[in-house]
Write a protein that holds these residues in place. Structure first.
Motif, PDB file in Angstrom:
ATOM      1  N   ASP A 260       0.909  -1.200   0.014  1.00 34.45           N
ATOM      2  CA  ASP A 260       0.096   0.092  -0.046  1.00 34.45           C
ATOM      3  C   ASP A 260       0.828   1.371   0.011  1.00 34.45           C
ATOM      4  O   ASP A 260       0.418   2.172  -0.777  1.00 34.45           O
ATOM      5  CB  ASP A 260      -0.702   0.100   1.292  1.00 34.45           C
ATOM      6  CG  ASP A 260      -2.202  -0.823   1.085  1.00 34.45           C
ATOM      7  OD1 ASP A 260      -2.398  -1.364   0.147  1.00 34.45           O
ATOM      8  OD2 ASP A 260      -2.804  -1.291   2.260  1.00 34.45           O
ATOM      9  N   ASN A 265      -1.494   3.767  -2.355  1.00 41.98           N
ATOM     10  CA  ASN A 265      -2.788   3.290  -2.076  1.00 41.98           C
ATOM     11  C   ASN A 265      -3.618   3.716  -0.875  1.00 41.98           C
ATOM     12  O   ASN A 265      -3.538   3.229   0.308  1.00 41.98           O
ATOM     13  CB  ASN A 265      -3.014   1.730  -2.144  1.00 41.98           C
ATOM     14  CG  ASN A 265      -4.447   1.341  -2.451  1.00 41.98           C
ATOM     15  OD1 ASN A 265      -5.391   1.896  -2.086  1.00 41.98           O
ATOM     16  ND2 ASN A 265      -4.617   0.066  -3.163  1.00 41.98           N
ATOM     17  N   SER A 268      -7.067   1.957   0.724  1.00 46.49           N
ATOM     18  CA  SER A 268      -6.593   0.640   1.317  1.00 46.49           C
ATOM     19  C   SER A 268      -5.817   0.949   2.542  1.00 46.49           C
ATOM     20  O   SER A 268      -5.984   0.253   3.696  1.00 46.49           O
ATOM     21  CB  SER A 268      -5.553  -0.368   0.535  1.00 46.49           C
ATOM     22  OG  SER A 268      -5.567  -1.351   1.128  1.00 46.49           O
TER      23      SER A 268
END
Length: 298
Positions: A260, A265, A268
């Protein structure tokens, strides 16, 4: 009870001694301690007990024996006391890992002798009789282990004993116990040891005075990593299978965090951070900690 023997008088043993004396649970408390340093401390503190080496003399008259030694000491101590034991004496311990140690105990104890295992969920990073406190077990969980061959009468007596000490009691089998505590206790200690090792390795590589600038996170992990190394070595070895599974799960989740961060990300990563915060709220709701900043430090 008339006579209780505590084998090993460090933090847990001396806290039990203080609690038993304070609540007048036993008329006489005996201590068997191999450390000369600890014996001197017990005498200097004038703890309410009788220090003994004459196990042959006292064991036949004991109501309760409590093992408060590292798990690796159990076999030697059983060899010392085995031939003097009678079926009326209740035997328990305070160890953090159960299944393997209970199998060893079963194989070593003579026929007709029962061992009913306990695990008080209480302690600290410090060790030694000078750190013992009478209220260490107050409102803390104590797990009693119940298997098919457990002596129900002894289990009932120990249930009352731990409640008198101030503990809340839960009963489960050794398999469930070792699975739960591999994650809630054993893995966190292993992570703490590894994190502090990683920080010191990093300090050597970069030649920075890193420890001087320890933030709260490293500081708090260092407290856990200051725990008794012999006790934790024995726990890691005794609960090996469950701890290895917990490590694998931890590594898997660490890779997900890494992924991540690497891919930035946002969705997430934030979800993971928000979800894990809920655990802290649950711990406070269950009164396992206080809802004050910095763990209530002044």
């Amino acid at each position: 009870m008339k006579n209780i023997l505590i084998i090993g008088c460090g933090l847990i043993g001396s806290s039990l001694l203080r609690a038993i004396a304070d609540r007048k649970i036993s008329k006489k408390i005996f201590i068997y301690e191999k450390s000369k340093s600890n014996i001197l401390k017990i005498k200097k503190l004038r703890l309410p007990c009788t220090i003994t080496n004459d196990l042959k003399k006292i064991i036949p008259n004991l109501d309760l024996i409590i093992f408060c030694t590292p798990l690796g000491e159990y076999e030697k101590m059983i060899s010392k006391i085995n031939k003097y034991l009678s079926s009326k004496t209740i035997i328990t311990d305070v160890g953090s890992s159960k299944k393997k140690s209970m199998q060893l105990i079963k194989n070593k104890l003579k026929k007709g002798i029962y061992w009913t295992s306990s695990h008080p969920i209480a302690g600290s990073e410090v060790s030694g009789p000078e750190h013992g406190v009478k209220n260490l077990f107050l409102n803390k969980w104590c797990i009693l282990i119940k298997e098919k061959n457990t002596n129900k009468k002894h289990l009932k007596v120990l249930n009352k004993f731990w409640k008198k000490i101030g503990s809340r009691v839960a009963v489960m089998d050794s398999k469930k116990h070792d699975t739960i505590f591999s994650m809630t206790s054993h893995l966190p200690h292993l992570i703490a040891y590894n994190l502090v090792k990683t920080a010191t390795d990093f300090e050597k590589q970069k030649k920075y005075n890193l420890i001087k600038f320890s933030a709260g996170g490293l500081r708090d992990f260092s407290r856990i990593a200051a725990s008794n190394e012999i006790m934790w070595r024995d726990v890691f070895f005794n609960n090996q299978t469950n701890i290895l599974k917990a490590i694998d799960l931890f590594i898997k989740n660490l890779h997900l965090f890494k992924r991540d961060i690497q891919s930035k990300n946002n969705k997430s990563l934030v979800k993971k951070l928000v979800d894990t915060k809920k655990v802290r709220k649950k711990i406070i709701k269950l009164k396992q900690d206080i809802n004050r900043p910095d763990f209530g430090r002044s």
